[in-house]
Design an enzyme around this catalytic site. Sequence first.
Site, PDB file in Angstrom:
ATOM      1  CB  SER A 185      -0.943   0.004   1.206  1.00  0.00           C
ATOM      2  OG  SER A 185      -0.217  -0.045   2.427  1.00  0.00           O
ATOM      3  CG  HIS A 213      -4.097  -0.978  -1.300  1.00  0.00           C
ATOM      4  ND1 HIS A 213      -4.545   0.309  -1.496  1.00  0.00           N
ATOM      5  CD2 HIS A 213      -3.888  -1.086   0.041  1.00  0.00           C
ATOM      6  CE1 HIS A 213      -4.593   0.948  -0.343  1.00  0.00           C
ATOM      7  NE2 HIS A 213      -4.194   0.129   0.611  1.00  0.00           N
ATOM      8  CE  LYS A 243      -7.241  -0.196   1.710  1.00  0.00           C
ATOM      9  NZ  LYS A 243      -7.952  -0.876   2.836  1.00  0.00           N
TER      10      LYS A 243
END
Length: 395
Positions: A185, A213, A243
Amino acid sequence: MSPSLEKFLDEGLEDLKTKGLYSTIDVLEGANGPEIMINGEKKINLASNNYLGFATRPDLIQAANEATETYGVGAGAVRTINGTLAIHRELEERIAKFKGTEAAIAFQSGFNCNMGAISAVMNKEDAILSDSLNHASIIDGCRLSRAKIIRVEHSDMADLEEKAKAAVESGLYKKVMYITDGVFSMDGDVAKMPEIMEIAEKYNLIVYVDDAHGSGVLGGGAGTVKEFGLSDKVDFQMGTLSKAIGVVGGYVAGSQKLIDWLKSQARPFLFSTSLTPGASAAVIKAIDLMETDPSHVEKLWDNANYFKGKLKEIGYDIGQSETPITPVILGDEKLAQSFAKRMIEEGVYVKPIVFPTVPLGTGRVRNMPTAAHTKEMLDKAVKIYEKVGKEMGII
């Protein structure tokens, strides 16, 4: 307040501020989109993990509202006591199909996933090989398991093989796991999945990939494991729903046996009320969008490549990112703090990333260009980067 507590807090907070490690939390006056309002001023938002812009999509909001009307605002209790709502079962079935696994389990957050899933499978008779740049939730999940933690140099396959061989041949452990982020990340690099699986198969390692991610970004949105065609080989595919998915929560996808075990042993699942029905429905809608329309992920990558190219052109160090994550590496922690402050003043919202989130001496701001940004927004942000960078003698 207890005098001893007050002394500890006063000294600790002052120490953080002196070292440039203290971060303030701003209040957004509205939704978290590509542009945000803070103190009545519009900023280009490059700090969000909302990769696909789904957090503010009207169709996700509608799905959440309709599910809330049907099921209520909350689930009422933990699923093992109160039963599971049909929307939760549908959510897990959709996640499993999307990830290419037999089954999936939904948690309240990605952090809960790592705390619950790792400790449900690994124990003090086992060993965990962990990449040195793994997320804090992985580190805490490993500690909670009480397994022997063996640090592996970041993405160093020779070090992984050496330590896997030593752990397995020592005879000290019943099981050995290798755990890694799919996408790291802070630097945006991608785990070397084919090499990892070759070593794992050689030494009979359990493989756990945290794809917080990577989900919604790689593999057409299905993640890092799917990107490399390894859905039938990786034991744990963990990820977040907060996310690129744009909502909240987390999941683990894997074999039916694994999910059955986690639903009976993972403590966050057993002792915490499940995701709201509205959140579950919004996640299902997000998966629908990624499955049926690849343009969302394509727009993300187009914007990311455009923005990264512009920052490199004007002389910034953006590391070796292989994904939309775009660090601007500054080094000094205090410089990162003052740089971020000037960027926000000029209209670009980025936050300083400093120790312990990244190693000392690698302070930075992290940019997250999304599918929702326009080229005009990105061009304006680049001009501000150029202005502040020259003003502070960075470029």
